[in-house]
Design a protein around this motif. Structure first.
Motif, PDB file in Angstrom:
ATOM      1  N   PRO A 188      -2.994   2.853  -4.579  1.00  0.00           N
ATOM      2  CA  PRO A 188      -3.201   3.089  -3.148  1.00  0.00           C
ATOM      3  C   PRO A 188      -3.556   4.565  -2.910  1.00  0.00           C
ATOM      4  O   PRO A 188      -2.936   5.445  -3.525  1.00  0.00           O
ATOM      5  CB  PRO A 188      -1.838   2.751  -2.531  1.00  0.00           C
ATOM      6  CG  PRO A 188      -1.219   1.792  -3.491  1.00  0.00           C
ATOM      7  CD  PRO A 188      -1.690   2.234  -4.852  1.00  0.00           C
ATOM      8  N   PHE A 189      -4.528   4.814  -2.095  1.00  0.00           N
ATOM      9  CA  PHE A 189      -5.038   6.155  -1.788  1.00  0.00           C
ATOM     10  C   PHE A 189      -5.595   6.847  -3.042  1.00  0.00           C
ATOM     11  O   PHE A 189      -5.884   8.044  -3.006  1.00  0.00           O
ATOM     12  CB  PHE A 189      -3.947   7.055  -1.165  1.00  0.00           C
ATOM     13  CG  PHE A 189      -3.199   6.402  -0.041  1.00  0.00           C
ATOM     14  CD1 PHE A 189      -3.766   6.292   1.228  1.00  0.00           C
ATOM     15  CD2 PHE A 189      -1.923   5.878  -0.236  1.00  0.00           C
ATOM     16  CE1 PHE A 189      -3.076   5.674   2.270  1.00  0.00           C
ATOM     17  CE2 PHE A 189      -1.226   5.260   0.791  1.00  0.00           C
ATOM     18  CZ  PHE A 189      -1.806   5.157   2.053  1.00  0.00           C
ATOM     19  N   GLN A 239       6.261  -3.748  -5.743  1.00  0.00           N
ATOM     20  CA  GLN A 239       4.877  -3.300  -5.546  1.00  0.00           C
ATOM     21  C   GLN A 239       3.946  -3.635  -6.718  1.00  0.00           C
ATOM     22  O   GLN A 239       2.732  -3.718  -6.544  1.00  0.00           O
ATOM     23  CB  GLN A 239       4.849  -1.776  -5.317  1.00  0.00           C
ATOM     24  CG  GLN A 239       5.645  -1.299  -4.114  1.00  0.00           C
ATOM     25  CD  GLN A 239       4.968  -1.622  -2.787  1.00  0.00           C
ATOM     26  OE1 GLN A 239       3.849  -2.124  -2.744  1.00  0.00           O
ATOM     27  NE2 GLN A 239       5.648  -1.330  -1.688  1.00  0.00           N
ATOM     28  N   ILE A 240       4.510  -3.755  -7.910  1.00  0.00           N
ATOM     29  CA  ILE A 240       3.668  -3.903  -9.097  1.00  0.00           C
ATOM     30  C   ILE A 240       3.818  -5.284  -9.744  1.00  0.00           C
ATOM     31  O   ILE A 240       2.844  -5.895 -10.141  1.00  0.00           O
ATOM     32  CB  ILE A 240       4.027  -2.814 -10.153  1.00  0.00           C
ATOM     33  CG1 ILE A 240       3.953  -1.415  -9.543  1.00  0.00           C
ATOM     34  CG2 ILE A 240       3.165  -2.919 -11.392  1.00  0.00           C
ATOM     35  CD1 ILE A 240       2.563  -0.931  -9.231  1.00  0.00           C
ATOM     36  N   VAL A 241       5.058  -5.755  -9.853  1.00  0.00           N
ATOM     37  CA  VAL A 241       5.311  -6.999 -10.590  1.00  0.00           C
ATOM     38  C   VAL A 241       5.079  -8.237  -9.720  1.00  0.00           C
ATOM     39  O   VAL A 241       4.325  -9.135 -10.095  1.00  0.00           O
ATOM     40  CB  VAL A 241       6.752  -7.010 -11.172  1.00  0.00           C
ATOM     41  CG1 VAL A 241       7.031  -8.328 -11.886  1.00  0.00           C
ATOM     42  CG2 VAL A 241       6.945  -5.835 -12.123  1.00  0.00           C
ATOM     43  N   HIS A 273       0.787  -1.236   0.000  1.00  0.00           N
ATOM     44  CA  HIS A 273       0.000   0.000   0.000  1.00  0.00           C
ATOM     45  C   HIS A 273       0.817   1.283   0.000  1.00  0.00           C
ATOM     46  O   HIS A 273       0.313   2.354   0.349  1.00  0.00           O
ATOM     47  CB  HIS A 273      -0.994   0.010   1.177  1.00  0.00           C
ATOM     48  CG  HIS A 273      -2.301   0.659   0.847  1.00  0.00           C
ATOM     49  ND1 HIS A 273      -2.534   2.006   0.977  1.00  0.00           N
ATOM     50  CD2 HIS A 273      -3.453   0.159   0.352  1.00  0.00           C
ATOM     51  CE1 HIS A 273      -3.770   2.279   0.604  1.00  0.00           C
ATOM     52  NE2 HIS A 273      -4.344   1.162   0.208  1.00  0.00           N
ATOM     53  N   HIS A 274       2.080   1.226  -0.386  1.00  0.00           N
ATOM     54  CA  HIS A 274       2.804   2.494  -0.565  1.00  0.00           C
ATOM     55  C   HIS A 274       2.316   3.169  -1.849  1.00  0.00           C
ATOM     56  O   HIS A 274       2.011   2.508  -2.833  1.00  0.00           O
ATOM     57  CB  HIS A 274       4.305   2.238  -0.669  1.00  0.00           C
ATOM     58  CG  HIS A 274       4.975   2.191   0.659  1.00  0.00           C
ATOM     59  ND1 HIS A 274       4.874   1.100   1.490  1.00  0.00           N
ATOM     60  CD2 HIS A 274       5.729   3.117   1.299  1.00  0.00           C
ATOM     61  CE1 HIS A 274       5.550   1.357   2.595  1.00  0.00           C
ATOM     62  NE2 HIS A 274       6.075   2.563   2.512  1.00  0.00           N
ATOM     63  N   MET A 275       2.248   4.503  -1.828  1.00  0.00           N
ATOM     64  CA  MET A 275       1.724   5.221  -2.995  1.00  0.00           C
ATOM     65  C   MET A 275       2.715   5.185  -4.160  1.00  0.00           C
ATOM     66  O   MET A 275       3.928   5.305  -3.956  1.00  0.00           O
ATOM     67  CB  MET A 275       1.349   6.649  -2.625  1.00  0.00           C
ATOM     68  CG  MET A 275       2.440   7.457  -1.975  1.00  0.00           C
ATOM     69  SD  MET A 275       1.832   9.080  -1.423  1.00  0.00           S
ATOM     70  CE  MET A 275       1.045   8.679   0.143  1.00  0.00           C
TER      71      MET A 275
END
Ligand code: ZN
Length: 283
Positions: free
Chosen positions: A223-224, A201-203, A187-189
């Motif tokens: 996220p957010f 975070q993505i792959v 959940h880091h932006m």
């Protein structure tokens, strides 16, 4: 292409002459069919909508839910903004159904935006962020009453943790026709990513969710709801076809990667939700 096919068949018929070689004619018909398929593919490729066409299309209402649980009147504003009670959620599903709304899934939205695919007369998309277990236990149960399907954006760090969904529950949602999307690892932006963050975070979450569901993971929620122009090519290049924000308007250069959603606050009645939805998405 059609004329060419006819000419092609005619010439084969002439070649076949009076001997009536039905096998040859059949081959010619199959070949003509194949040409037709090729022709249809060419037409489909040409009909991908351009940016102006995508922007001219009516926006489909997309609702976003987080927690589905009871909260007290003295709960914080933050809690009230991100939580609907189980009773309110049930009422909202009922009023959507009673009002003639039908849920659609991201593949249908993609097809509508890019290939002019048809949608139900009153489409709505129901989305759930952050992996909370009650989205499975209560969310899916209430949606099932009306044949609704939803989209679950999973934050993979939470899988199998207390109060979050398990792997099996995610698999079960996917098997039942709901769609699983990615919502990062922890959940880091995306606006703050550098170096290995894209991989983390993505792959990796995409691969993990593909392993769980056995299906490609093509949709992402920021996220957010926060995004920036630099993030879009990163998300695109990892095979995501669309990405969802929260309350901000879609971007006029990247509408597929800034699809707007509406948060449903816990303070709204079912009627209030309908009104909010219609005014936000001009329905
Ligand atoms: Zn989230």
């Amino acid at each position: 292409m059609k004329n060419t096919s006819i000419q092609f068949i005619s010439s084969l018929l002439i070649l076949a002459g009076c001997t009536s070689q039905s096998a040859t004619i059949k081959t010619a018909l199959v070949a003509a069919d194949n040409q037709k398929v090729v022709a249809e593919k060419v037409v489909a490729t040409k009909s991908i909508a351009d940016l102006a066409t995508i922007l001219s299309k009516k926006e489909v209402p997309v609702l976003c839910y987080h927690h589905i649980k009871d909260f007290s009147a003295s709960a914080s504003d933050y809690m009230k903004a991100y939580t609907v009670s189980p009773a309110a959620f049930a009422d909202q599903m009922k009023i959507l159904s009673d009002s003639g709304y039908q849920t659609i899934l991201p593949d249908q939205l993609y097809d509508y935006l890019l290939y002019n695919g048809t949608l139900p007369a009153k489409p709505v998309m129901l989305t759930f962020d952050d992996t909370d277990e009650e989205q499975y236990r209560i969310g899916a149960t209430e949606m099932n009453k009306y044949g609704f399907k939803g989209v679950y954006f999973i934050m993979t760090v939470s899988i199998n943790r207390p109060r979050y969904m398990s792997k099996d529950e995610i698999k079960n949602l996917s098997d039942s026709g709901h769609v699983i999307g990615a919502h990062t690892w922890d959940h880091h932006m995306v606006t703050k990513y550098a170096g290995d963050d894209w991989e983390t975070q993505i792959v990796k979450p995409q691969k993990q969710l593909e392993t769980i569901t056995g299906k490609p993971i093509k949709y992402f929620a920021y996220p957010f709801g926060l995004w920036n122009q630099a993030a879009i090519p990163e998300i695109k290049s990892r095979g995501y076809q669309m990405a969802f924000t929260l309350s901000t308007k879609r971007d006029t250069t990247e509408p597929l990667y800034t699809i707007r959603r509406m948060l449903v606050p816990g303070t709204w009645s079912a009627n209030g939700m309908l009104k909010g939805m219609r005014s936000t998405f001009n329905k």
